[in-house]
Design a protein around this motif. Structure first.
Motif, PDB file in Angstrom:
ATOM      1  N   VAL A   6      -5.658  -7.790  -1.156  1.00 61.06           N
ATOM      2  CA  VAL A   6      -6.325  -6.556  -1.577  1.00 61.06           C
ATOM      3  C   VAL A   6      -7.710  -6.538  -0.952  1.00 61.06           C
ATOM      4  N   ALA A   7      -8.021  -5.466  -0.242  1.00 59.96           N
ATOM      5  CA  ALA A   7      -9.341  -5.293   0.377  1.00 59.96           C
ATOM      6  C   ALA A   7     -10.029  -4.103  -0.277  1.00 59.96           C
ATOM      7  N   ILE A   8     -11.106  -4.382  -1.008  1.00 60.56           N
ATOM      8  CA  ILE A   8     -11.881  -3.332  -1.662  1.00 60.56           C
ATOM      9  C   ILE A   8     -13.114  -3.060  -0.806  1.00 60.56           C
ATOM     10  N   SER A   9     -13.277  -1.828  -0.374  1.00 62.08           N
ATOM     11  CA  SER A   9     -14.425  -1.438   0.454  1.00 62.08           C
ATOM     12  C   SER A   9     -14.516  -2.300   1.707  1.00 62.08           C
ATOM     13  N   LEU A  10     -13.436  -2.349   2.461  1.00 64.29           N
ATOM     14  CA  LEU A  10     -13.405  -3.102   3.720  1.00 64.29           C
ATOM     15  C   LEU A  10     -14.437  -2.518   4.683  1.00 64.29           C
ATOM     16  N   PRO A  11     -15.376  -3.343   5.188  1.00 68.04           N
ATOM     17  CA  PRO A  11     -16.428  -2.791   6.059  1.00 68.04           C
ATOM     18  C   PRO A  11     -15.974  -2.523   7.484  1.00 68.04           C
ATOM     19  N   ASP A  12     -14.950  -3.270   7.964  1.00 63.57           N
ATOM     20  CA  ASP A  12     -14.549  -3.138   9.369  1.00 63.57           C
ATOM     21  C   ASP A  12     -13.155  -3.706   9.534  1.00 63.57           C
ATOM     22  N   ALA A  13     -12.307  -2.968  10.223  1.00 63.94           N
ATOM     23  CA  ALA A  13     -10.941  -3.448  10.464  1.00 63.94           C
ATOM     24  C   ALA A  13     -10.727  -3.808  11.921  1.00 63.94           C
ATOM     25  N   GLY A  14     -11.796  -3.927  12.691  1.00 68.25           N
ATOM     26  CA  GLY A  14     -11.680  -4.125  14.125  1.00 68.25           C
ATOM     27  C   GLY A  14     -11.024  -5.417  14.549  1.00 68.25           C
ATOM     28  N   GLU A  15     -11.064  -6.463  13.700  1.00 67.52           N
ATOM     29  CA  GLU A  15     -10.507  -7.757  14.094  1.00 67.52           C
ATOM     30  C   GLU A  15      -9.073  -7.961  13.610  1.00 67.52           C
ATOM     31  N   LEU A  16      -8.517  -7.019  12.909  1.00 64.24           N
ATOM     32  CA  LEU A  16      -7.163  -7.210  12.384  1.00 64.24           C
ATOM     33  C   LEU A  16      -6.131  -6.977  13.484  1.00 64.24           C
ATOM     34  N   PRO A  17      -5.205  -7.913  13.679  1.00 64.43           N
ATOM     35  CA  PRO A  17      -4.128  -7.684  14.645  1.00 64.43           C
ATOM     36  C   PRO A  17      -3.158  -6.631  14.112  1.00 64.43           C
ATOM     37  N   PRO A  18      -2.434  -5.948  14.975  1.00 62.29           N
ATOM     38  CA  PRO A  18      -1.494  -4.913  14.535  1.00 62.29           C
ATOM     39  C   PRO A  18      -0.480  -5.462  13.528  1.00 62.29           C
ATOM     40  N   GLY A  19      -0.323  -4.736  12.422  1.00 54.62           N
ATOM     41  CA  GLY A  19       0.667  -5.107  11.419  1.00 54.62           C
ATOM     42  C   GLY A  19       0.288  -6.266  10.526  1.00 54.62           C
ATOM     43  N   ARG A  20      -0.918  -6.760  10.610  1.00 55.38           N
ATOM     44  CA  ARG A  20      -1.343  -7.899   9.794  1.00 55.38           C
ATOM     45  C   ARG A  20      -2.608  -7.549   9.029  1.00 55.38           C
ATOM     46  N   PRO A  21      -2.762  -8.030   7.796  1.00 55.52           N
ATOM     47  CA  PRO A  21      -1.808  -8.764   6.970  1.00 55.52           C
ATOM     48  C   PRO A  21      -0.579  -7.898   6.623  1.00 55.52           C
ATOM     49  N   ALA A  22       0.504  -8.570   6.337  1.00 56.06           N
ATOM     50  CA  ALA A  22       1.760  -7.858   6.126  1.00 56.06           C
ATOM     51  C   ALA A  22       1.775  -7.070   4.825  1.00 56.06           C
ATOM     52  N   GLU A  23       1.165  -7.584   3.783  1.00 51.16           N
ATOM     53  CA  GLU A  23       1.150  -6.908   2.486  1.00 51.16           C
ATOM     54  C   GLU A  23      -0.301  -6.691   2.067  1.00 51.16           C
ATOM     55  N   LEU A  24      -0.828  -5.544   2.463  1.00 52.88           N
ATOM     56  CA  LEU A  24      -2.245  -5.264   2.259  1.00 52.88           C
ATOM     57  C   LEU A  24      -2.422  -3.988   1.455  1.00 52.88           C
ATOM     58  N   LEU A  25      -3.224  -4.086   0.400  1.00 52.68           N
ATOM     59  CA  LEU A  25      -3.599  -2.912  -0.391  1.00 52.68           C
ATOM     60  C   LEU A  25      -5.078  -2.640  -0.138  1.00 52.68           C
ATOM     61  N   LEU A  26      -5.391  -1.427   0.286  1.00 51.42           N
ATOM     62  CA  LEU A  26      -6.760  -1.022   0.567  1.00 51.42           C
ATOM     63  C   LEU A  26      -7.272  -0.120  -0.549  1.00 51.42           C
ATOM     64  N   ILE A  27      -8.457  -0.425  -1.055  1.00 57.04           N
ATOM     65  CA  ILE A  27      -9.081   0.378  -2.109  1.00 57.04           C
ATOM     66  C   ILE A  27     -10.482   0.732  -1.655  1.00 57.04           C
ATOM     67  N   VAL A  28     -10.871   1.985  -1.822  1.00 54.78           N
ATOM     68  CA  VAL A  28     -12.199   2.425  -1.419  1.00 54.78           C
ATOM     69  C   VAL A  28     -12.700   3.445  -2.437  1.00 54.78           C
ATOM     70  N   GLY A  29     -14.002   3.418  -2.709  1.00 59.64           N
ATOM     71  CA  GLY A  29     -14.596   4.373  -3.634  1.00 59.64           C
ATOM     72  C   GLY A  29     -14.778   5.736  -2.994  1.00 59.64           C
ATOM     73  N   GLY A  30     -14.530   6.783  -3.774  1.00 55.69           N
ATOM     74  CA  GLY A  30     -14.653   8.133  -3.242  1.00 55.69           C
ATOM     75  C   GLY A  30     -16.075   8.524  -2.896  1.00 55.69           C
ATOM     76  N   ALA A  31     -17.070   7.857  -3.495  1.00 53.93           N
ATOM     77  CA  ALA A  31     -18.476   8.195  -3.252  1.00 53.93           C
ATOM     78  C   ALA A  31     -19.171   7.170  -2.352  1.00 53.93           C
ATOM     79  N   GLU A  32     -18.402   6.347  -1.669  1.00 49.67           N
ATOM     80  CA  GLU A  32     -19.009   5.351  -0.772  1.00 49.67           C
ATOM     81  C   GLU A  32     -19.458   6.008   0.533  1.00 49.67           C
ATOM     82  N   PHE A  33     -20.225   5.243   1.310  1.00 45.02           N
ATOM     83  CA  PHE A  33     -20.605   5.728   2.629  1.00 45.02           C
ATOM     84  C   PHE A  33     -19.336   5.959   3.462  1.00 45.02           C
ATOM     85  N   PRO A  34     -19.333   6.991   4.316  1.00 46.09           N
ATOM     86  CA  PRO A  34     -18.120   7.332   5.080  1.00 46.09           C
ATOM     87  C   PRO A  34     -17.558   6.174   5.899  1.00 46.09           C
TER      88      PRO A  34
END
Length: 510
Positions: A168-196
């Motif tokens: 589970v990644a809450i407010s992930l700052p950057d996804a640039g280093e993630l290889p395609p399709g990894r992690p295999a089971e990932l839940l992303l959560i972000v606040g609606g009022a966070e910085f874009p």
């Protein structure tokens, strides 16, 4: 009940009523915090120098294997900040493991100036290995949860360790280093009022083909970068994402915050009876040394002082202090305070503002002067009270607020910078609360603007709300203390403890 005069402290009756209210709030807050631990078993350990906290429902049962959840905090966070998430997954039947990254919380190691991914990965790996070794944890059902900086750490770790069941990644700052399709089971959560940028990072992770289960990303409405951690929706999503669960307890993410808020209320109103006890029932303050600056003159001085401080702080030696963000903020406050005091003296002399210089000391109800010994005792006691007022609620209900390692020698430096700033505030405010509020408002605005312009670290924008609250708290306490005819330095000293303690104990060591 008659209102207190603006020139005299509250009556004895008011002080007694406020003491009773403070005691009730403290008792209720303590009860709420104790209740938050009901049914949970907590164990503190240190592995490879990393402080860790195990949380589970009930004592360990080696004959029952449960899912294990490693929870990683963000930049300037701590294991304590993530404790409500640990409570939630523990009550759902998992074993939660919290830990402090280097430079954070109870971990005295240095994070380094570049937030080294290798350092984060080593600390996270120590936590995963330890949790997997616990006799009541199923090593095949390890889940990682991370927030902000911790979200980046857990996603990178899970991408390279396919044995991690879910992430589970809450407010992930950057996804640039993630290889395609990894992690295999990932839940992303972000606040609606966070910085874009945080929403874009979540969308980028989805675009890279990460298998994120039921939907691309969960947007929790109405919350920003910190409050997303305490949103019931966040807790429900994480609890439902566990590899397996045997509990149905509803999340209670706000319990610890509520207990801490009651303690804050107790300390906030308790300053009146404490001041009455230490300083005496009545006081007649002498007039300030020179009349206060007026209108646009005051505003211009504050804007100029804050603006110059924001620019000068970028090149001060304070930036070399091993305290991320805190070095810049300390330099900003120090320079701003010096400029405020110096500017006030210069303007008063240049414009010949009339005023009556007060005699040294302050009278107590017409019965004589307060002795220097009593003032010194009051100063020590009120400063200790301020440390408790800010440190205890933060530590018990929000995040780590106890000094470790280099934080001990950083304390006097940072508190000293805060003291110089607040002495400048008291100088230009001339005892007037509305002028203190003006100085505080301009200071917060300029500090925020300096972060937007790139002069201050960008993280300043995330801590400005707490900074503003602490300064507002100082304004209220200063108004109370000055009614007892205290010298100008005393409310500044108490305010410096209120402001400096959280800066030193919560910002990362680098």
């Amino acid at each position: 009940m008659p209102a207190a005069s603006p020139h005299h402290p509250p009556s004895t009756r008011v002080a007694v009523l406020l003491a009773v209210l403070a005691a009730l709030a403290a008792a209720l807050g303590t009860a709420v915090l104790v209740r938050a631990d009901a049914g949970l078993s907590v164990r503190q350990v240190t592995v490879d120098g990393v402080p860790m906290t195990e949380v589970r429902a009930g004592p360990p049962a080696p004959d029952v294997r449960r899912p294990g959840v490693v929870i990683a905090h963000g930049f300037a966070g701590s294991a304590r900040l993530m404790r409500p998430l640990a409570d939630t997954v523990a009550r759902r039947g998992a074993v939660a493991l919290l830990f402090d990254f280097a430079g954070h919380g109870a971990n005295p190691a240095r994070l380094g100036p570049d937030m080294s991914p290798a350092t984060l990965a080593a600390d996270l790996d120590a936590a995963v290995r330890y949790l997997r070794s616990r006799p009541d944890v199923d090593p095949a059902q390890i889940m990682l949860v991370g927030h902000s900086m911790g979200a980046g750490a857990v996603t990178r770790y899970a991408a390279g360790h396919p044995e991690i069941a879910r992430t589970v990644a809450i407010s992930l700052p950057d996804a640039g280093e993630l290889p395609p399709g990894r992690p295999a089971e990932l839940l992303l959560i972000v606040g609606g009022a966070e910085f874009p940028a945080f929403r874009r990072a979540a969308d980028d992770a989805v675009g890279r083909g990460a298998a994120v289960g039921r939907r691309p990303a969960v947007v929790v409405p109405g919350v920003e970068h910190i409050s997303v951690l305490f949103a019931p929706r966040t807790h429900e999503e994480i609890a439902d994402w566990l590899p397996s669960v045997d509990g149905t307890a509803s999340p209670r993410p706000l319990v610890r915050l509520a207990g801490a808020a009651l303690l804050v209320l107790a300390f906030a109103v308790g300053v009146v009876p404490v001041a009455a006890l230490l300083l005496g029932r009545r006081g007649t303050a002498g007039s300030e040394a020179g009349a206060p600056l007026r209108g646009l003159t005051l505003l211009g001085l504050v804007v100029l002082a804050s603006g110059l401080a924001a620019a000068v702080a970028t090149v001060l030696p304070a930036n070399r202090l091993p305290l991320a963000v805190g070095g810049y903020v300390s330099g900003f406050l120090l320079v701003s305070g010096v400029l405020l005091s110096g500017g006030q003296h210069w303007l008063t002399a240049a414009t010949r503002v009339p005023g009556v210089i007060s005699a040294p000391g302050a009278t107590l109800g017409g019965t004589g002067r307060r002795t220097p010994a009593r003032t010194a005792v009051a100063a020590v006691a009120l400063t200790a009270y301020a440390v408790l007022a800010v440190g205890l609620p933060i530590h018990l209900g929000l995040t780590s607020a106890l000094p470790v390692g280099a934080r001990w020698w950083l304390l006097p430096l940072v508190v000293g910078a805060c003291l110089l700033f607040l002495l400048g505030v008291e100088q230009v405010a001339a005892g007037l609360t509305r002028r203190r509020l003006l100085v505080v408002a301009v200071t917060v605005l300029v500090l925020s603007t300096s972060a937007v312009l790139g002069l201050a670290p960008g993280f300043v924008l995330l801590v400005v709300p707490l900074f503003a609250v602490l300064l507002g708290w100082h304004v209220l306490w200063a108004a109370v203390l000055r009614r007892y005819a205290t010298p100008r330095w005393l409310p500044a000293l108490v305010g410096a403890a209120l402001l400096g303690w959280p800066i030193v104990t919560t910002l990362p060591l680098r």
